[in-house]
Design an enzyme around this catalytic site. Structure first.
Site, PDB file in Angstrom:
ATOM      1  N   CYS A  76      -1.270   9.193   3.145  1.00 45.92           N
ATOM      2  CA  CYS A  76      -1.135   8.841   1.727  1.00 45.92           C
ATOM      3  C   CYS A  76      -2.419   9.141   0.989  1.00 45.92           C
ATOM      4  O   CYS A  76      -2.422   9.298  -0.223  1.00 45.92           O
ATOM      5  CB  CYS A  76      -0.716   7.396   1.569  1.00 45.92           C
ATOM      6  SG  CYS A  76      -1.860   6.280   2.306  1.00 45.92           S
ATOM      7  N   GLU A 104       0.890  -1.157   0.000  1.00 50.12           N
ATOM      8  CA  GLU A 104       0.000   0.000   0.000  1.00 50.12           C
ATOM      9  C   GLU A 104       0.924   1.200   0.000  1.00 50.12           C
ATOM     10  O   GLU A 104       1.676   1.408   0.954  1.00 50.12           O
ATOM     11  CB  GLU A 104      -0.900  -0.042   1.231  1.00 50.12           C
ATOM     12  CG  GLU A 104      -2.137   0.823   1.111  1.00 50.12           C
ATOM     13  CD  GLU A 104      -1.952   2.197   1.723  1.00 50.12           C
ATOM     14  OE1 GLU A 104      -1.620   3.123   0.935  1.00 50.12           O
ATOM     15  OE2 GLU A 104      -2.127   2.354   2.927  1.00 50.12           O
TER      16      GLU A 104
END
Ligand code: UN1
Length: 505
Positions: free
Chosen positions: A299, A265
């Site tokens: 993020c 990820e």
């Protein structure tokens, strides 16, 4: 769920609304938290600081493997019971954990509370998924005279590499997903938040999780990619930068032995499109939360906003006005909206970003805790979508009335695929953006703070491999499926198999 601190479906959304740190929830400003934070001494939390040598590490791995084998033979409901006990201790130790999130990770109080809750949500979610899916094998159809059972088995030891920006939620999410499935864990937590890691692991021990089952690589361990190269692991779960993910993939590809699965990820240069049918007050709030909340150190954060030219000036005035009110400061004070960047290197990186965009740089003060004032930079279409700067810096791009499609293809072609936001009241546009190659699409709301269980989070392209955190599938990526076919006509007939665990004795 009996504990009022845990988000039930009714309170989940209330929790999310409060999580970006701009509206502190009354309930969270109780005297205990204030008192705890003001008198908190992080020094009381010990971290083992010896640099682990290779021999000691290999010994730890052997102990972990042994512990993992009996863990795999433990019925799922018993594994879950121990993990739930860990969650209970995390609830009990709320004050210390939140104080460590504030002092070590530089989180605002509201962000720290939200992360603590998210960590607990991850444990409950994966435990519930484990109980739902792993207790009995799935019967599959097959030819007459045959019985097919699908059973899930652990992969072995999973290396879990977690980041400093969610040192509790992502750390726990990765580890628990692996443990529910019967794996052992080698944890490579972020060096910036090792006291928090040490406390969480101490609570795991107190909860009765077998001691060597989670091996911690410790604060002075070499880099994540070095761990991948040298240690015998059976799967890798990683959250961090795209560049590190590529290095890890390369190291895994060239490592002798079996092919090792890798779940990454990573980041994103995340975009939002605002057209002139949008509700400007709502957009202003969503932009400020998404781009500047958590000092842009998520993020999922908004990096480039594309605004239709007809409303661009008006909206920009509103956003810059709101930015001027944001209080940036030391997180131990509750009178701030945005905390500092994590460390000096993050601060220097943002100065490089300022230089890159022609913005004025800041100078480092003697007592700096690396605060960085949120910035907005106007830039022409298509914007600058190469670099993820990872701080509170927003690119503002105006687009013409007939350029909506151009903006969509710019985003498509960037290769990033994590989050995306649309503000528009036109259903056709919602339909269009739902087809963008990104993991999470948010329409007429902010674009951070995915809720565990109901909004699986993760990306594609440069932004990751999936499966997504907090979803249904990640648990299974830490396992292998095995199809067992019996000839039912043979002597002995069908054996009812247990899934995810070997029968004892
Ligand atoms: C990250 O920032 O590394 O939706 C991931 C969100 C968070 C993002 C966590 N779950 O904002």
């Amino acid at each position: 769920l009996p504990n009022p601190d845990i988000r039930t479906p009714e309170t989940l959304f209330e929790g999310r609304k409060n999580s970006p740190g701009l509206n502190l929830n009354e309930r969270e400003t109780q005297a205990w938290l204030e008192h705890r934070l003001l008198h908190f001494k992080p020094e009381q939390f010990e971290v083992e600081s010896t640099r682990p040598d290779q021999a000691k590490l290999m010994q730890g791995m052997e102990q972990c493997k042994k512990a993992q084998q009996s863990w795999a033979a433990t019925p799922v409901k018993d594994r879950v019971a121990l993990l739930q006990r860990w969650a209970e201790l995390i609830i009990k130790n709320k004050e210390d954990l939140i104080a460590l999130l504030v002092t070590e990770a530089g989180k605002t109080w509201a962000d720290a509370v939200a992360e603590w809750r998210e960590g607990i949500d991850f444990i409950h979610h994966y435990c519930a998924e484990g109980l739902r899916a792993l207790q009995t094998p799935t019967r599959l159809p097959g030819p007459a005279g045959e019985d097919n059972q699908l059973v899930w088995h652990p992969r072995g030891i999973c290396l879990c590499i977690s980041p400093w920006n969610f040192p509790m939620a992502i750390f726990l999410g990765q580890i628990v997903a692996c443990l529910v499935g019967g794996n052992g864990v080698l944890a490579k937590a972020a060096p910036q938040t090792q006291k928090l890691t040490a406390l969480l692991l101490k609570l795991a021990q107190k909860a009765g999780l077998p001691d060597p089952l989670i091996q911690n690589l410790g604060p002075e361990a070499a880099s994540a990619d070095a761990a991948v190269k040298t240690l015998p692991v059976d799967a890798v779960f990683f959250t961090g930068s795209t560049a590190t993910a590529r290095t890890i993939a390369l190291n895994l590809a060239t490592k002798p032995g079996p092919i090792i699965p890798f779940v990454a990820e990573t980041g994103g240069v995340n975009c939002m499109i605002v057209d002139s049918t949008a509700l400007l007050e709502q957009v202003c709030d969503a932009i400020v939360q998404s781009a500047f909340g958590s000092a842009g150190q998520r993020c999922s954060a908004l990096r480039v906003v594309y605004v239709q030219e007809d409303i661009s000036e008006r909206l920009k005035t509103m956003v810059t006005g709101a930015m001027a009110l944001l209080r940036v400061g030391k997180p131990v004070s509750k009178d701030i909206d945005i905390g500092p960047l994590i460390d000096e290197s993050a601060w220097r990186r943002m100065q490089t970003a300022c230089r890159h965009f022609g913005l004025e740089e800041e100078t480092l003060q003697a007592d700096q805790t690396f605060e960085f004032k949120p910035r907005l930079i106007e830039i022409a279409l298509p914007g600058e979508l190469q670099t993820e700067w990872f701080g509170p810096l927003l690119q503002w791009v105006s687009y013409g009335r007939d350029q909506f499609e151009t903006v969509c293809s710019t985003i498509e072609q960037s290769g990033w695929g994590l989050t995306f936001g649309l503000h528009s009241r036109l259903p056709s546009r919602a339909q269009r953006v739902a087809n963008l190659p990104v993991g999470n699409v948010y329409i007429n709301r902010s674009m951070t703070g995915a809720v565990v269980g109901s909004q699986p989070f993760g990306g594609q392209g440069f932004s990751g491999t999936g499966p997504k955190a907090g979803g249904h599938h990640i648990l299974f990526s830490a396992m292998v499926e095995r199809c067992v076919t019996h000839n039912t006509a043979a002597v002995g007939g069908v054996v009812e198999l247990m899934t995810g665990a070997k029968p004892r004795g």
